[in-house]
Scaffold this motif. Structure first.
Motif, PDB file in Angstrom:
ATOM      1  N   SER A   2       6.935  58.562  29.825  1.00 23.03           N
ATOM      2  CA  SER A   2       6.809  58.784  28.401  1.00 23.03           C
ATOM      3  C   SER A   2       6.994  57.476  27.635  1.00 23.03           C
ATOM      4  CB  SER A   2       7.845  59.810  27.937  1.00 23.03           C
ATOM      5  OG  SER A   2       9.144  59.418  28.329  1.00 23.03           O
ATOM      6  N   SER A   3       6.450  57.449  26.426  1.00 24.87           N
ATOM      7  CA  SER A   3       6.486  56.255  25.591  1.00 24.87           C
ATOM      8  C   SER A   3       7.898  55.945  25.121  1.00 24.87           C
ATOM      9  CB  SER A   3       5.563  56.447  24.390  1.00 24.87           C
ATOM     10  OG  SER A   3       5.711  55.389  23.467  1.00 24.87           O
ATOM     11  N   LEU A   4       8.159  54.660  24.903  1.00 27.22           N
ATOM     12  CA  LEU A   4       9.420  54.217  24.300  1.00 27.22           C
ATOM     13  C   LEU A   4       9.194  53.750  22.866  1.00 27.22           C
ATOM     14  CD1 LEU A   4      10.940  52.162  27.271  1.00 27.22           C
ATOM     15  CD2 LEU A   4      11.365  54.562  26.693  1.00 27.22           C
ATOM     16  N   ALA A   5       8.054  54.074  22.309  1.00 22.12           N
ATOM     17  CA  ALA A   5       7.730  53.659  20.939  1.00 22.12           C
ATOM     18  C   ALA A   5       8.794  54.171  19.978  1.00 22.12           C
ATOM     19  CB  ALA A   5       6.363  54.192  20.541  1.00 22.12           C
ATOM     20  N   GLY A   6       9.202  53.285  19.071  1.00 20.62           N
ATOM     21  CA  GLY A   6      10.213  53.638  18.095  1.00 20.62           C
ATOM     22  C   GLY A   6      11.633  53.371  18.554  1.00 20.62           C
ATOM     23  N   ARG A   7      11.800  52.954  19.789  1.00 10.74           N
ATOM     24  CA  ARG A   7      13.141  52.684  20.301  1.00 10.74           C
ATOM     25  C   ARG A   7      13.412  51.183  20.311  1.00 10.74           C
ATOM     26  NH1 ARG A   7      14.883  56.253  25.283  1.00 10.74           N
ATOM     27  NH2 ARG A   7      16.905  55.697  24.355  1.00 10.74           N
ATOM     28  N   THR A   8      14.680  50.828  20.281  1.00  7.57           N
ATOM     29  CA  THR A   8      15.093  49.424  20.221  1.00  7.57           C
ATOM     30  C   THR A   8      16.076  49.152  21.343  1.00  7.57           C
ATOM     31  OG1 THR A   8      14.835  49.427  17.813  1.00  7.57           O
ATOM     32  CG2 THR A   8      16.122  47.631  18.778  1.00  7.57           C
ATOM     33  N   ALA A   9      15.823  48.082  22.096  1.00  4.71           N
ATOM     34  CA  ALA A   9      16.616  47.768  23.284  1.00  4.71           C
ATOM     35  C   ALA A   9      17.209  46.371  23.203  1.00  4.71           C
ATOM     36  CB  ALA A   9      15.751  47.875  24.537  1.00  4.71           C
ATOM     37  N   LEU A  10      18.357  46.217  23.838  1.00  6.22           N
ATOM     38  CA  LEU A  10      18.960  44.903  24.070  1.00  6.22           C
ATOM     39  C   LEU A  10      19.192  44.756  25.558  1.00  6.22           C
ATOM     40  CD1 LEU A  10      20.415  42.244  23.262  1.00  6.22           C
ATOM     41  CD2 LEU A  10      22.511  43.608  23.001  1.00  6.22           C
ATOM     42  N   VAL A  11      18.700  43.651  26.122  1.00  7.26           N
ATOM     43  CA  VAL A  11      18.868  43.368  27.545  1.00  7.26           C
ATOM     44  C   VAL A  11      19.651  42.066  27.670  1.00  7.26           C
ATOM     45  CG1 VAL A  11      17.733  42.983  29.768  1.00  7.26           C
ATOM     46  CG2 VAL A  11      16.661  44.490  28.053  1.00  7.26           C
ATOM     47  N   THR A  12      20.863  42.131  28.197  1.00  6.84           N
ATOM     48  CA  THR A  12      21.602  40.892  28.419  1.00  6.84           C
ATOM     49  C   THR A  12      21.054  40.210  29.669  1.00  6.84           C
ATOM     50  OG1 THR A  12      23.367  41.868  29.780  1.00  6.84           O
ATOM     51  CG2 THR A  12      23.657  41.930  27.380  1.00  6.84           C
ATOM     52  N   GLY A  13      21.122  38.889  29.688  1.00  7.18           N
ATOM     53  CA  GLY A  13      20.514  38.155  30.791  1.00  7.18           C
ATOM     54  C   GLY A  13      19.019  38.375  30.829  1.00  7.18           C
ATOM     55  N   GLY A  14      18.414  38.611  29.667  1.00  8.97           N
ATOM     56  CA  GLY A  14      17.007  39.003  29.608  1.00  8.97           C
ATOM     57  C   GLY A  14      16.009  37.873  29.702  1.00  8.97           C
ATOM     58  N   GLY A  15      16.473  36.644  29.824  1.00  9.06           N
ATOM     59  CA  GLY A  15      15.535  35.525  29.873  1.00  9.06           C
ATOM     60  C   GLY A  15      14.938  35.279  31.239  1.00  9.06           C
ATOM     61  N   ARG A  16      15.637  35.716  32.289  1.00 13.40           N
ATOM     62  CA  ARG A  16      15.170  35.391  33.640  1.00 13.40           C
ATOM     63  C   ARG A  16      15.444  36.552  34.587  1.00 13.40           C
ATOM     64  NH1 ARG A  16      17.611  29.771  35.504  1.00 13.40           N
ATOM     65  NH2 ARG A  16      19.491  31.030  35.478  1.00 13.40           N
ATOM     66  N   GLY A  17      14.810  36.476  35.759  1.00 14.55           N
ATOM     67  CA  GLY A  17      15.120  37.382  36.852  1.00 14.55           C
ATOM     68  C   GLY A  17      14.936  38.850  36.531  1.00 14.55           C
TER      69      GLY A  17
END
Length: 253
Positions: A2-17
């Motif tokens: 299902s779509s994640l449209a309209g949702r907001t996420a934060l990913v730590t360590g999100g620059g790599r790997g």
């Protein structure tokens, strides 16, 4: 899924790997995605550019998750600049040096525990008020099969990940009434910078591709394979899934 449209996420360590792969998977699902990074601004900005190439909105924030005040400042910026948050992925991590308990530097133990256990606690605590505003929210902790193995020489890392998993299980019980789903994803060896360093140090393998033949399904796990599990867990397809720990290691352990 299902779509994640309209949702907001934060990913730590999100620059790599693994963190980068998760950020891109969430963006591909339609979510607005913020990535938090500690040092590698160039990698974080590249991730944001790739997020935006999918048509989603991307943001980068510098923050050290092992620092209480930086966690609180990051939470404040997320609220003021994004206005909402309903997906939080704890993916930031560092390796320990492989020493025995007898030979481990106390400073190393403290540093690893701050990144894997104290930092996720601080950041979760700071963001809970914002996440509770959402009808549904999700928190995913990226752990490791180390908590199954408890290998010799892995004291700080194993302790940090075990504490992280304890935090996840507690939060799953505390926040279910607020509409939050909390789950753990535990990969084995993954083709990342950390994974490549690991096989060099433990098996003398300079090219991780040499480990493909002895790996399940003929290849070392990719970051995207871990990200796909995270993407499922935060989707409506996992609407009745919480307090679970999913191992992504091809059945090795």
């Amino acid at each position: 899924m299902s779509s994640l449209a309209g949702r907001t996420a934060l990913v730590t360590g999100g620059g790599r790997g693994i963190g980068r792969a998760i950020a891109l998977a969430l963006a591909a699902g339609g979510a607005t995605v913020a990535v938090a990074y500690r040092r590698d601004e160039e990698a974080a900005r590249k991730t944001v550019a790739d997020i935006e190439a999918t048509g989603a909105r991307g943001h980068a924030y510098r923050a050290s998750v092992d620092d209480l005040e930086e966690c609180r400042a990051l939470a404040s910026r997320i609220e003021s600049e994004l206005g909402a948050l309903d997906i939080l992925v704890h993916s930031a991590g560092i390796a320990s040096r492989g020493h025995s308990v007898a030979d481990t530097d106390p400073a190393e133990l403290e540093r690893v525990m701050r990144v894997h256990a104290l930092g996720p606690h601080h950041l979760s605590q700071a963001l809970l008020p914002l996440m509770r505003r959402a009808e549904r929210s999700d928190m995913v902790f990226v752990s490791s099969v180390i908590t199954d193995m408890m290998s010799a020489g892995a004291g700080p890392y194993a302790m940090g990940k075990a504490a992280m998993e304890a935090l996840a299980q507690v939060l799953a019980k505390e926040e279910r009434g607020n509409g939050m789903h909390v789950n753990v994803v535990a990969p084995g060896l993954v083709d990342t910078d950390m994974g490549r360093r690991l096989v060099r140090a433990t098996a003398g393998i300079e090219d991780i591709r040499q480990a493909d033949a002895s790996s399940p399904y003929g290849h070392v796990c990719s970051p995207e394979e871990v990200a796909s599990v995270v993407r499922f867990l935060v989707s409506d397809d996992a609407s009745y899934v919480t307090a679970q720990r999913i191992v992504v290691d091809g059945g090795t352990f």
